[in-house]
Design a protein around this motif. Structure first.
Motif, short mmCIF file in Angstrom:
data_model
loop_
_atom_site.label_atom_id
_atom_site.label_comp_id
_atom_site.label_asym_id
_atom_site.label_seq_id
_atom_site.Cartn_x
_atom_site.Cartn_y
_atom_site.Cartn_z
N GLU A 126 34.29 22.18 2.39
CA GLU A 126 35.45 22.71 1.67
C GLU A 126 36.64 22.92 2.61
O GLU A 126 37.78 22.67 2.26
CB GLU A 126 35.05 24.05 1.02
CG GLU A 126 36.13 24.66 0.16
CD GLU A 126 35.75 26.07 -0.31
OE1 GLU A 126 36.65 26.86 -0.55
OE2 GLU A 126 34.53 26.37 -0.41
N TYR A 127 36.36 23.38 3.82
CA TYR A 127 37.43 23.79 4.75
C TYR A 127 37.93 22.67 5.67
O TYR A 127 39.00 22.80 6.26
CB TYR A 127 36.93 24.91 5.66
CG TYR A 127 36.84 26.29 5.05
CD1 TYR A 127 37.11 26.53 3.71
CD2 TYR A 127 36.50 27.38 5.84
CE1 TYR A 127 37.02 27.80 3.17
CE2 TYR A 127 36.42 28.67 5.31
CZ TYR A 127 36.67 28.86 3.98
OH TYR A 127 36.60 30.13 3.46
N GLU B 81 39.31 19.72 5.89
CA GLU B 81 40.65 19.12 5.89
C GLU B 81 41.71 20.17 6.23
O GLU B 81 42.66 19.90 6.96
CB GLU B 81 40.92 18.49 4.52
CG GLU B 81 41.87 17.34 4.60
CD GLU B 81 41.91 16.53 3.33
OE1 GLU B 81 41.81 17.13 2.23
OE2 GLU B 81 42.05 15.30 3.42
N GLN B 82 41.54 21.38 5.69
CA GLN B 82 42.50 22.45 5.99
C GLN B 82 42.44 22.81 7.47
O GLN B 82 43.47 23.03 8.11
CB GLN B 82 42.17 23.68 5.13
CG GLN B 82 43.17 24.82 5.30
CD GLN B 82 44.54 24.49 4.74
OE1 GLN B 82 44.70 24.24 3.57
NE2 GLN B 82 45.55 24.47 5.61
N PHE B 83 41.24 22.88 8.02
CA PHE B 83 41.09 23.18 9.45
C PHE B 83 41.75 22.11 10.30
O PHE B 83 42.42 22.41 11.29
CB PHE B 83 39.62 23.30 9.83
CG PHE B 83 39.00 24.64 9.50
CD1 PHE B 83 39.77 25.70 9.07
CD2 PHE B 83 37.64 24.84 9.64
CE1 PHE B 83 39.21 26.94 8.78
CE2 PHE B 83 37.06 26.07 9.35
CZ PHE B 83 37.85 27.11 8.91
N GLU B 84 41.53 20.84 9.92
CA GLU B 84 42.17 19.74 10.66
C GLU B 84 43.67 19.89 10.61
O GLU B 84 44.38 19.71 11.60
CB GLU B 84 41.76 18.39 10.04
CG GLU B 84 40.40 17.89 10.47
CD GLU B 84 40.31 17.62 11.96
OE1 GLU B 84 41.20 16.95 12.48
OE2 GLU B 84 39.35 18.10 12.59
N SER B 85 44.17 20.20 9.41
CA SER B 85 45.61 20.34 9.24
C SER B 85 46.17 21.48 10.09
O SER B 85 47.23 21.34 10.70
CB SER B 85 45.92 20.59 7.76
OG SER B 85 47.30 20.81 7.58
N LEU B 86 45.45 22.58 10.13
CA LEU B 86 45.93 23.74 10.92
C LEU B 86 45.71 23.54 12.41
O LEU B 86 46.23 24.30 13.22
CB LEU B 86 45.19 25.01 10.47
CG LEU B 86 45.58 25.58 9.09
CD1 LEU B 86 44.62 26.69 8.68
CD2 LEU B 86 47.00 26.12 9.10
N GLY B 87 44.94 22.52 12.78
CA GLY B 87 44.68 22.29 14.20
C GLY B 87 43.70 23.30 14.78
O GLY B 87 43.85 23.73 15.93
#
Lengths: 235, 256
Positions: A129-130, A132-138
């Protein structure tokens, strides 16, 4: 042989009398099990989180090993720990055989794969779930593991309780490495086995009822934690 | 190499360097070419709108530009250098379905700051400012996942903006939101632009494109069918795909 109802009444009487020996056995059981579960969590939670959150070479092999170790036969673990800790074993110099520490080691070996494997499943689902968001936030690797562990905290509490349930009911390994020595390594399960063989069914049943009560409390806690987490939308 | 689809240097007296450039970008999956030869330059301070039918590759292109996916062919550059992890930290993306961490509204914002290494008093200040900006002050202690759809999207915007990104990529941030929530998100986008952020916005809403956009890329079948200033493309589309889509007709390639 007395009737079951008579034994049951005597067993309840034993519990209600707060017999010092019974209390000592219960406290040692809880000390050994809680320590083993704590150590298992220290090892199993990060291990499961790393395997659940990342892809790496031989990951499938690690998964197979973790899942296989979940079903480790307790007597085999007891035997292995016995061989390691016995006087002629590689760790015999530590003098840990027939001590609560040896029982903690055996239970830790039994519970850690359970904690790690269940944690891996929980974290893998959450990471899905997380991710892609984690990748985006670096988000870095360490931050990712810590964040996943924190956000899965309610599910991981149930994992720890599952480990506790397995450990507290375990008899095969602790009787081998603990020796069931009175006032030293006698815990609920080993006492039940011993007293049953001696025909002292009142004490065995009293401890059995307490073990059942602990199981009920653990399951009640599981339900309460899930309910609290669901209400707060944290699961 | 073909000319880039969007290049506003023609509009400017002094030609600024592109913030981001894509050249011949293709993306294949499942044996199909989903993005096919996209060229574009994104210039600082502009709002570029990407439109197109469902399945035209809008969200995929956004993920490629953010570095979440790697092109099968072609290249994407960030300020003239390869798009890497460090470059991505200067960008932020808001997804169509916001991902809320299982913690409070304020903790969601704090997390975005902490992974950027912002701590202490500065973190508190920025957290408070952003909560106010997104009108989330009264909800700061509430679990993020119990917020309404509009509030969650506001939080996702706030979380993206809190690190003051140079490029904000927005994937249909107002899809399925009511007019009031849409207006709140558009206000946040406008504020991000005022703060100097460059915007790439995927939307199906032509009105929103007019309100917020400078340039428009119309995607069709993974290719850029048409580009130009938003008003020109929406008022006088030149490609058959854009004409058909804007008039509400279905356009099937090779069988217009």
């Amino acid at each position: 042989m007395e009737s079951f109802s008579a034994i049951l009444i005597e067993a309840i009487g034993l519990i209600l009398s707060w017999d010092a020996d019974v209390i000592e056995i219960i406290l040692l059981s809880l000390r050994v099990t809680l320590t083993a579960v704590a150590v298992s969590c220290v090892i199993g939670l990060p291990l499961g989180a790393v395997v659940g959150a990342f892809r790496f070479p031989l990951r499938t092999g690690v998964l197979v090993a973790m899942n296989t170790l979940m079903g480790l036969p307790p007597v085999v673990v007891g035997l292995m720990v016995y061989l390691m800790l016995s006087a002629s074993g590689p760790m015999g110099v530590l003098g840990l055989l027939y001590t609560p520490t040896a029982m903690i080691v055996a239970q830790t070996i039994l519970v850690t794969p359970i904690v790690a494997a269940l944690t891996r499943q929980v974290i893998e689902d959450l990471n899905g779930e997380y991710a892609e968001q984690f990748e985006s936030l670096g988000v870095g690797r360490l931050d990712r593991v810590l964040a996943l562990l924190w956000d899965a905290r309610y599910s991981l509490l149930t994992v720890a309780l599952a480990g506790f349930g397995r450990a507290v009911a375990e008899v095969g390994a602790v009787i081998i490495v603990g020796g069931n020595i009175n006032h030293v390594t006698r815990v609920m399960t080993t006492t039940i086995a011993l007293e049953t063989s001696k025909g002292n069914l009142q004490l065995a049943l009293a401890l059995g009822l307490i073990l059942l009560a602990i199981a009920v409390v653990v399951n009640g806690l599981l339900m309460a934690i899930r309910g609290t987490a669901a209400r707060a939308a944290y699961v | 190499m073909s000319e880039p689809a969007i290049d506003i240097r023609a509009h400017s007296a002094v030609a600024p360097q592109p913030l981001m450039s894509a050249r011949g970008v293709c993306f294949d999956a499942g044996g199909q070419r989903l993005i096919d030869g996209v060229d574009l330059d994104v210039l600082p301070g502009r709002c570029t709108v990407i439109m197109g039918a469902n399945g035209s590759g809008k969200s995929l292109l956004l993920r490629l530009l953010h570095g979440l996916l790697t092109p099968s062919e072609g290249s994407i550059a960030w300020r003239g250098r390869p798009l890497d992890r460090a470059a991505r930290r200067e960008q932020a993306m808001v997804f169509q379905r916001p991902v809320m961490l299982r913690r409070s509204v304020a903790a969601n914002l704090r997390f975005a700051l902490s992974v950027r290494g912002v701590r202490g008093p500065e973190r508190k200040t920025r957290e408070a400012e952003t909560l106010t900006l997104a009108r989330l002050d009264g909800l700061k202690d509430r679990p993020a996942r119990v917020l309404s759809g509009g509030e969650q999207q506001r939080l996702a915007m706030a979380r993206a903006m809190i690190s003051a990104p140079k490029l904000l990529l927005l994937d249909e941030p107002t899809a399925s939101l009511d007019p009031a929530s849409t207006l709140a998100i558009e206000n946040l986008i406008a504020q991000a632009r005022e703060s100097g952020a460059t915007i790439i916005l995927v939307t199906h809403d032509a009105g929103q494109a007019r309100r917020l956009g400078d340039d428009l890329i119309f995607l069709h079948g993974g290719r850029i069918a048409e580009t130009g200033p938003v008003v020109r493309v929406l008022d006088a589309p030149r490609s058959k795909a854009a004409q058909a889509w804007l008039s509400g007709r279905l356009f099937v390639p090779n069988n217009p």
